[in-house]
Structures are given as C-alpha cells and as structure tokens.
Design an enzyme around this catalytic site. Structure first.
Site, mmCIF file in Angstrom:
data_model
loop_
_atom_site.group_PDB
_atom_site.id
_atom_site.type_symbol
_atom_site.label_atom_id
_atom_site.label_comp_id
_atom_site.label_asym_id
_atom_site.label_seq_id
_atom_site.Cartn_x
_atom_site.Cartn_y
_atom_site.Cartn_z
ATOM 1 N N SER A 102 0.840 -1.194 0.000
ATOM 2 C CA SER A 102 0.000 0.000 0.000
ATOM 3 C C SER A 102 0.880 1.250 0.000
ATOM 4 C CB SER A 102 -0.951 -0.024 1.196
ATOM 5 O OG SER A 102 -1.862 1.049 1.124
ATOM 6 N N ASP A 242 -1.964 0.892 -4.233
ATOM 7 C CA ASP A 242 -2.699 -0.326 -4.585
ATOM 8 C C ASP A 242 -4.176 -0.085 -4.876
ATOM 9 O OD1 ASP A 242 -3.645 0.054 -2.010
ATOM 10 O OD2 ASP A 242 -2.681 -1.721 -1.174
#
Length: 437
Positions: A102, A242
């Site tokens: 992330s 992401d």
C-alpha cells in the site's frame, strides 16, 4: 515488531528481511490450509501492486499455493478491490490474495487475504497465524509457478463494475487523474474517460516510477496539485499505490482530505449508521447520522459494519467500504459514488465540499522503535489533559471541538500524531507540541 503477523491491514514488513522466499512459500501453504479448514475448495487468485519486490514475493506465495494443491490464477498488477470483486463474481475462485505494501515505503511490502466474499477479519487473521506456526519451514521452498495460469480478469471485471456504477451523465469536467504509477494506472483513467470526462493523466503507467505514497499526506500529491493548477482543471483525483484509497484536489491545487469526500458519500449512503475509525475528522459527526468509531484498519471497520448493519464505512485516507458492493476498502467505487453525487447536485466541486463544516486536522508521522509506544502514550496522557478515548492509541479531547490522537502504526515502525480544531493555528500548534513530545 508486534507479536502478531498482522497489522492494521494484512501482513507487512521488510520486503527482504521478512518476506523471504521461504516465508512467502509457507504463507501460500498456510492460506491453502486455511481455505481447506473452511471447506473452500476452489482456485485462488493472486494480484500485486507494481513495487519492485512484488513479483518475487508473488512467485514464492503462488508456489506455496500450488504445492498445497491449489489451482492459481495470476492477475498481475491489479487494484486491491478488483481481487475482492473477482472472488465475489467467480464460480471457481474461493480465495484471493494481494501482494501489496500500500502506502508504506518501497523497501517494505505485504500480503492481504480475501475469503468468504470479502476481506478476512481479525478472528480469521488469528486462525492464519496459528496455521502458519504449525506449517512454517516444514517444506523447503521450490518454484512451482510453471503450474500457474496467468490472466488479467480481475482488473477487466472491476472496470466494468465501475462503469456500471455511474448513475448519471456527467458534465464534461476537465480532471487530472493521478494513480501514482500504481495499481489503478490501467483502470481509473480508462474508466473516467469512458464516462465522458476530459482526462489529463499523470503518473499513470505500471512501468513508471513507483510512488509509495499516503493519501493522508498532502506533500505526496504535490505533482497532482501542480497539474490541476497548470491546466485549470475542475478538480483532480489521486489514488494510493494499490488503489483502495482516493483523494481529491480542488481548483487551484487545494488538497481535500479523504474524510471530507468520504463524509459526503456517507451522507448520501443508505441507512443511518456510518462506521469510521477514531482518527477520522469530526466533520463526519455533522452529516446527520449515527457514527460508530473503531480502531484504525479496514478489518475493524468491516467488522463493525457487519455488527451494526451499516451500509457504508470509511477511513480518513479516503478508502470507503460499500456493503452492497463488497466488504473491502475501495478507492474506485468511492470515486464513482462521489462523482454521482457531484453530478446530481448541480454544484461545483468547491460548492459541494462547502456544504460540510470546516475543521483543521493536522497530522504527521515519525519513525520510531516499537518498544517506545507505551512510554510515548504515558507521557502524552500526563502532558495533555482532557477526556481520553483509548479505542486505538490515545485520543484526548481538549475541548468540544479540539482533540489530539497518539497512536502507533501496526504496519511499519512509525508513530502517528493528529490534532484537530476549528482553528487552523491551534491544530498546527498542538501538532508541533505533540511532535516535540
């Protein structure tokens, strides 16, 4: 590191030191055993964010799944929500995983797991940890990815979902779309252009320079702010690495925090209960609905949504969870829902944002050692006096409209400090005091 393998969102850590080939191979075998335990006998889909370490980690993880007898569908670089969506719509896929760090630094990485048509929850994380403890290092890693089927169905189906969510003909907005060379690069710009918008793309290739950026950190979006100013765009939209979070930039390059745009989506969502963590701005308390506060992390938000039958939840980072679509944080559907509301309102972007009261939330994070957490919280409680909320870290209400939050990240050795007030100078002053402490 904390004792648990899992942080606030999956397993995360150093891409080389933690995510060795053996560790990833064992996690693949572990996830297969977890699915076996719950009689989920189908294939497993695996996707990744485009950071440099993701392909190697994916390869070792998939090898573990294959070793355990699972059919594996490799989705390549794909947004996190697309993996969850594929799990929902496929008759053959009963588990999914995403190799992603992330927003955390590019030398780190992680893995998120999906089963039972959604993101796994905290009880299931404990099950996976127990299984891993029993299977780790019992079998030596070997590359078995010659048996993996490569496809890209997840991002394709996800694109179709987003286009189908558009509920109104949009004005011919000029927008800047910035996926940060991340997992939304081949999805969101295409979707928005397909919906009739005049799209200016920046940082929108999977082969570009990877940006490990945080949607709660305004400096990470300076290039997007500048492009909105240069082009005179109506607004800009950015996504994290992401693709499960989104933020908006107003005319002139004004950064709009994710909890503002998500609060507008929450205000229009079905039902009268909204779930969000303790770190979210108090602006959400002014949308006329009951607000349930949780610990930071999508598993906690999703658990509370299910418990209270909430139709929408979100985190301050702009990641919304729509119960009628899927139980995972989703920057794509949150984007489309906001655009639907903006189109139907007949207002400009700035006029719609102005329907919410204004609060000033200052935040920062510092690198630190895990073992310092308790001492920091103790000192903060002694120094700042007020009503304390210890749902997650230490939140101190200094007045009815002013609070501070001290909490450790569970995803990386970072300590986070927040301060919010109706007065901008007060929030900045308190943040400086918290940082000094």
């Amino acid at each position: 590191m904390p004792d648990s393998l899992f942080g606030t969102s999956g397993i995360r850590g150093d891409a080389e030191k933690l995510f060795t080939n053996q560790f990833c191979f064992d996690l693949g075998r572990t996830f297969a055993a977890f699915l076996d335990k719950h009689r989920q006998s189908g294939a497993v889909a695996v996707g990744m964010d485009p950071r440099g370490s993701s392909p190697r980690i994916k390869k070792a993880f998939e090898s573990g799944l294959v070793y355990a007898g699972r059919e594996v569908y490799d989705q390549g670089a794909a947004p996190v929500p697309s993996m969850c969506y594929l799990l929902q719509i496929s008759e053959f896929v009963t588990g999914a995983a995403m190799i992603t760090g992330s927003h955390i630094k590019d030398y780190l990485n992680g893995i998120k797991f999906f089963a039972f048509n959604g993101e796994i929850l905290t009880d299931q994380e404990r099950e996976i940890e127990a299984i891993y403890g029993n299977v780790k290092e019992k079998m030596k890693y070997k590359d078995l990815t010659r048996n993996v089927e490569v496809e890209n169905r997840a991002p394709e189906e996800y694109r179709n979902l987003l286009i189908g969510l558009a509920q109104a003909k949009y004005p011919k907005w000029k927008i800047v779309a910035d996926p940060g060379d991340g997992a939304q690069s081949d999805v969101m710009p295409t979707v928005l252009r397909g919906l009739g918008l005049d799209v200016i793309e920046v940082n929108s290739t999977l082969q570009g320079t990877f940006f490990a950026r945080d949607t709660e950190n305004e400096p990470d979006f300076e290039s997007l702010k500048q492009k909105v100013k240069e082009t005179g765009a109506d607004f800009g939209i950015g996504w994290d690495s992401d693709g499960d979070r989104c933020i908006f930039i107003g005319k002139g390059g004004v950064f709009i925090p994710g909890d503002y745009t998500a609060s507008i989506v929450a205000r229009e969502a079905a039902g009268d209960i909204i779930v969000t963590p303790v770190a979210t701005s108090q602006v959400v308390d002014h949308i006329g609905k009951k607000i349930i506060r949780t610990r930071v992390g999508s598993p906690y938000v999703i658990e509370a949504m299910k418990k209270h039958n909430s139709k929408f939840g979100f985190e301050a980072n702009g990641g919304g969870v729509s119960a009628e679509i899927m139980y995972t944080r989703d920057g794509g559907t949150t984007t489309i829902k906001f655009l639907n509301i903006l189109a139907k309102s007949g207002k400009s972007f700035e006029e719609l944002i102005a329907t919410l009261p204004k609060f000033y939330l200052s935040k920062t994070k510092v690198d630190y050692k895990w073992e310092q957490k308790d001492e920091i919280l103790k000192k903060a409680k002694e120094h700042f006096k007020g009503k304390c909320d210890e749902t997650d870290g230490l939140k101190i209400w200094l007045s009815d409209t002013t609070w501070m939050l001290f909490r450790s990240s569970l995803n990386a050795p970072e300590f986070r400090i927040f301060a919010e007030s109706k007065d901008e100078k007060e929030s900045e002053k308190l943040l400086a005091e918290g940082l000094e402490l």
